[in-house]
Design an enzyme around this catalytic site. Structure first.
Site, PDB file in Angstrom:
ATOM      1  N   CYS A   1     -10.760  -7.255 -13.083  1.00 18.26           N
ATOM      2  CA  CYS A   1     -10.208  -8.326 -12.260  1.00 18.26           C
ATOM      3  C   CYS A   1     -10.079  -9.615 -13.074  1.00 18.26           C
ATOM      4  CB  CYS A   1     -11.094  -8.556 -11.039  1.00 18.26           C
ATOM      5  SG  CYS A   1     -10.575  -9.898  -9.960  1.00 18.26           S
TER       6      CYS A   1
ATOM      7  N   ARG B   1     -10.034  14.830   5.350  1.00 23.02           N
ATOM      8  CA  ARG B   1      -9.234  14.056   6.284  1.00 23.02           C
ATOM      9  C   ARG B   1      -7.758  14.453   6.302  1.00 23.02           C
ATOM     10  NH1 ARG B   1     -11.118   9.434   8.530  1.00 23.02           N
ATOM     11  NH2 ARG B   1      -9.043   8.477   8.492  1.00 23.02           N
TER      12      ARG B   1
ATOM     13  N   LEU C   1      -5.853   6.879  -2.409  1.00 28.00           N
ATOM     14  CA  LEU C   1      -6.454   5.819  -1.611  1.00 28.00           C
ATOM     15  C   LEU C   1      -7.976   5.843  -1.758  1.00 28.00           C
ATOM     16  CD1 LEU C   1      -5.298   4.769   1.904  1.00 28.00           C
ATOM     17  CD2 LEU C   1      -7.721   5.132   1.495  1.00 28.00           C
TER      18      LEU C   1
ATOM     19  N   ASP D   1       6.434  -1.683  10.361  1.00 27.10           N
ATOM     20  CA  ASP D   1       5.745  -0.583  11.034  1.00 27.10           C
ATOM     21  C   ASP D   1       5.258   0.445  10.023  1.00 27.10           C
ATOM     22  OD1 ASP D   1       5.655  -1.022  13.828  1.00 27.10           O
ATOM     23  OD2 ASP D   1       7.814  -0.651  13.972  1.00 27.10           O
TER      24      ASP D   1
ATOM     25  N   ARG E   1       1.084   1.320  -3.952  1.00 28.15           N
ATOM     26  CA  ARG E   1      -0.199   1.585  -4.608  1.00 28.15           C
ATOM     27  C   ARG E   1      -0.617   3.046  -4.493  1.00 28.15           C
ATOM     28  NH1 ARG E   1      -3.725   2.628  -7.223  1.00 28.15           N
ATOM     29  NH2 ARG E   1      -5.674   1.541  -7.695  1.00 28.15           N
ATOM     30  N   TYR E   2      -0.303   3.684  -3.351  1.00 28.77           N
ATOM     31  CA  TYR E   2      -0.836   5.028  -3.117  1.00 28.77           C
ATOM     32  C   TYR E   2       0.231   6.075  -2.802  1.00 28.77           C
ATOM     33  CZ  TYR E   2      -4.741   1.858  -2.370  1.00 28.77           C
ATOM     34  OH  TYR E   2      -5.657   0.858  -2.519  1.00 28.77           O
TER      35      TYR E   2
ATOM     36  N   HIS F   1      -5.824  -5.294   9.461  1.00 29.68           N
ATOM     37  CA  HIS F   1      -6.609  -4.239   8.822  1.00 29.68           C
ATOM     38  C   HIS F   1      -7.987  -4.788   8.455  1.00 29.68           C
ATOM     39  CE1 HIS F   1      -7.698  -0.837   6.349  1.00 29.68           C
ATOM     40  NE2 HIS F   1      -6.539  -0.258   6.588  1.00 29.68           N
TER      41      HIS F   1
ATOM     42  N   MET G   1       0.822  -1.201   0.000  1.00 28.87           N
ATOM     43  CA  MET G   1       0.000   0.000   0.000  1.00 28.87           C
ATOM     44  C   MET G   1       0.862   1.259   0.000  1.00 28.87           C
ATOM     45  SD  MET G   1      -2.718   1.207   2.940  1.00 28.87           S
ATOM     46  CE  MET G   1      -3.833  -0.142   2.638  1.00 28.87           C
TER      47      MET G   1
ATOM     48  N   GLU H   1      -2.111   4.167  15.305  1.00 29.36           N
ATOM     49  CA  GLU H   1      -3.390   3.575  15.720  1.00 29.36           C
ATOM     50  C   GLU H   1      -3.240   2.680  16.945  1.00 29.36           C
ATOM     51  OE1 GLU H   1      -5.797   1.740  12.742  1.00 29.36           O
ATOM     52  OE2 GLU H   1      -5.411   3.308  11.268  1.00 29.36           O
TER      53      GLU H   1
ATOM     54  N   SER I   1       5.731   8.111   7.121  1.00 35.23           N
ATOM     55  CA  SER I   1       5.709   6.667   7.299  1.00 35.23           C
ATOM     56  C   SER I   1       7.083   6.063   7.053  1.00 35.23           C
ATOM     57  CB  SER I   1       4.707   6.039   6.317  1.00 35.23           C
ATOM     58  OG  SER I   1       4.781   4.628   6.363  1.00 35.23           O
TER      59      SER I   1
ATOM     60  N   LEU J   1     -10.275  -0.864  -2.832  1.00 31.52           N
ATOM     61  CA  LEU J   1      -9.997  -0.790  -1.402  1.00 31.52           C
ATOM     62  C   LEU J   1     -11.178  -0.240  -0.622  1.00 31.52           C
ATOM     63  CD1 LEU J   1      -7.856  -1.055   0.886  1.00 31.52           C
ATOM     64  CD2 LEU J   1      -7.324   1.352   0.489  1.00 31.52           C
TER      65      LEU J   1
ATOM     66  N   TYR K   1       0.704  11.647  11.145  1.00 32.14           N
ATOM     67  CA  TYR K   1       2.046  11.352  10.628  1.00 32.14           C
ATOM     68  C   TYR K   1       3.105  12.219  11.312  1.00 32.14           C
ATOM     69  CZ  TYR K   1       0.621   8.042   7.054  1.00 32.14           C
ATOM     70  OH  TYR K   1       0.162   6.922   6.410  1.00 32.14           O
TER      71      TYR K   1
ATOM     72  N   CYS L   1     -13.688 -14.298  -6.773  1.00 29.87           N
ATOM     73  CA  CYS L   1     -14.644 -14.282  -5.667  1.00 29.87           C
ATOM     74  C   CYS L   1     -16.037 -14.630  -6.204  1.00 29.87           C
ATOM     75  CB  CYS L   1     -14.668 -12.916  -4.996  1.00 29.87           C
ATOM     76  SG  CYS L   1     -13.133 -12.477  -4.164  1.00 29.87           S
TER      77      CYS L   1
ATOM     78  N   GLU M   1      -0.608   2.346  10.961  1.00 28.40           N
ATOM     79  CA  GLU M   1      -1.528   1.489  11.700  1.00 28.40           C
ATOM     80  C   GLU M   1      -0.911   0.937  12.989  1.00 28.40           C
ATOM     81  OE1 GLU M   1      -1.402   1.503   8.447  1.00 28.40           O
ATOM     82  OE2 GLU M   1      -3.469   1.695   7.727  1.00 28.40           O
TER      83      GLU M   1
END
Length: 391
Positions: A374, A66, A42, A305, A115-116, A228, A26, A312, A81, A48, A74, A366, A308
């Site tokens: 997909c 947000r 994201l 790490d 990804r983000y 998660h 991620m 969190e 991160s 997601l 952060y 799925c 999260e």
């Protein structure tokens, strides 16, 4: 008289090398200035966080609202991160081991694709091309998910993004061909929830934390595995993630000899819709309220790490929900664990020697999946097995 072969180094090439080893994750903003772009990407990802037909409108609105709050979070963990640092270290150290254990596919070159956040998938792919992979030159690359447990919203999303950029830069949109000559041949390590090395690394970190409790209390410490969460709309579609996380937890407890009571809980819920529970924060509050104040929280779906764990769990859960209870602790993340890095190398070596392009599970959609993207992505990676057989 036979002579020993010289050790493989990054300056020599095995009979099937070089091989690009691409760590997918991620990601996270390295500075607070990158938070806005990170959240924008994201909340734009319907894999997601599915927001329906209004995703393109609601996503940017949520991310803008947000951003100030997340920037403060952060800032509280050091200004960004550490996931890029750990991902680059883990991939680099893994490749050093692989050069020795799989010399025929050496040299192994480490790459990271987030990804983000930077380095994004397209940036990684441009680097591959610049380094001589693909673009008419052929070569082999392995997409190695750093989500041990598969979910369409994490590994699936990363693979969708990789497939998209592969088509833009090497196939279909770029050349008009599905598999042009000299394109990169891809394979995927798409899940590894019960790999013995992963289980050993997690169990060792739990044991290291358990010995900090008095002997008389140790066997009664509750182990809270935290992963998660997912929206229930994703779970009810048939996503395999909850079952694979549970498989990891059970394998760890088997390794520990079921020495302690344990529970699996979930964190990082976003928005008002229903998500998989019980939530980690609620679980800690309830147990503390009931007098169960010796708890070890274990990150079970994170390989290093990041926000999260460092915010969190460490700040919100342990310093707010469990304030004043020193028996509430967290097991260390995997980060630079030698056991874990060896596990990554073992996984990669076995995959390279298997000749498979992905697991058999990955080909199965799925039950409730209706995504054509997909479907086509899975067809592509499964189909790469035909090319691997001639390498």
């Amino acid at each position: 008289m036979a002579t020993l072969a010289p050790p493989v180094t990054q300056n020599s090439t095995g009979s099937k090398g070089p091989t690009a080893m691409v760590f997918m994750n991620m990601g996270g903003p390295s500075t607070t200035d990158e938070v806005g772009d990170f959240l924008s990407r994201l909340f734009a990802d319907g894999d997601l966080i599915p927001l329906g037909r209004l995703q393109s409108y609601i996503g940017p609105l949520i991310s803008r609202r947000r951003t100030p709050k997340i920037q403060k979070q952060y800032a509280a963990i050091g200004g960004g991160s550490p996931i890029r640092k750990w991902s680059e270290l883990q991939s680099s150290e893994m490749c050093k081991i692989l050069d020795q254990t799989s010399p025929e596919t050496a040299p192994h070159k480490p790459y990271v694709a987030f990804r983000y956040a930077n380095p994004l998938t397209e940036e990684m792919y441009e680097r591959l091309l610049a380094d001589g992979f693909g673009g008419g030159k052929g070569g082999r690359a392995v997409a190695f998910t750093q989500y041990p447990q598969y979910s369409c919203s994490t590994t699936g999303s990363s693979l969708n993004e990789l497939w998209k950029w592969r088509n833009r830069l090497e196939g279909k949109r770029a050349t008009g061909e599905t598999q042009p000559d000299g394109a990169i041949t891809w394979s995927v390590i798409d899940r590894w929830p019960a790999h013995p090395g992963l289980i050993e690394a997690i169990a060792k970190n739990i044991e290291d934390q358990l010995v900090t409790y008095p002997m008389a209390k140790r066997k009664d410490v509750v182990l809270l595995f935290s992963a998660h969460s997912l929206p229930m709309s994703v779970v009810n579609r048939g996503d395999p993630y909850p079952a694979e996380v549970a498989a990891t937890v059970y394998a760890v407890m088997q390794r520990l000899g079921f020495s302690n009571p344990y529970r699996l809980c979930w964190q990082s819920q976003v928005g008002p819709s229903a998500w998989l529970g019980a939530q980690t924060s609620d679980t800690v509050r309830e147990y503390v309220k009931r007098g169960q104040t010796d708890l070890v929280i274990i990150p079970v779906a994170f390989t290093s790490d990041h926000i999260e764990t460092l915010y969190e769990i460490d700040q919100e859960v342990m310093h707010e929900d469990a304030k004043g209870y020193p028996g509430v602790k967290r097991a260390a993340s995997l980060n630079d664990s030698p056991i874990f890095i060896q596990a990554l190398a073992d996984l990669a070596r076995d995959h390279l020697q298997s000749g498979e392009s992905c697991s058999r599970q990955m080909a199965l959609r799925c039950q409730g999946c209706t995504s054509e993207r997909c479907l086509e992505q899975k067809k592509f990676f499964v189909g790469q097995s035909n090319l691997l057989s001639v390498l």
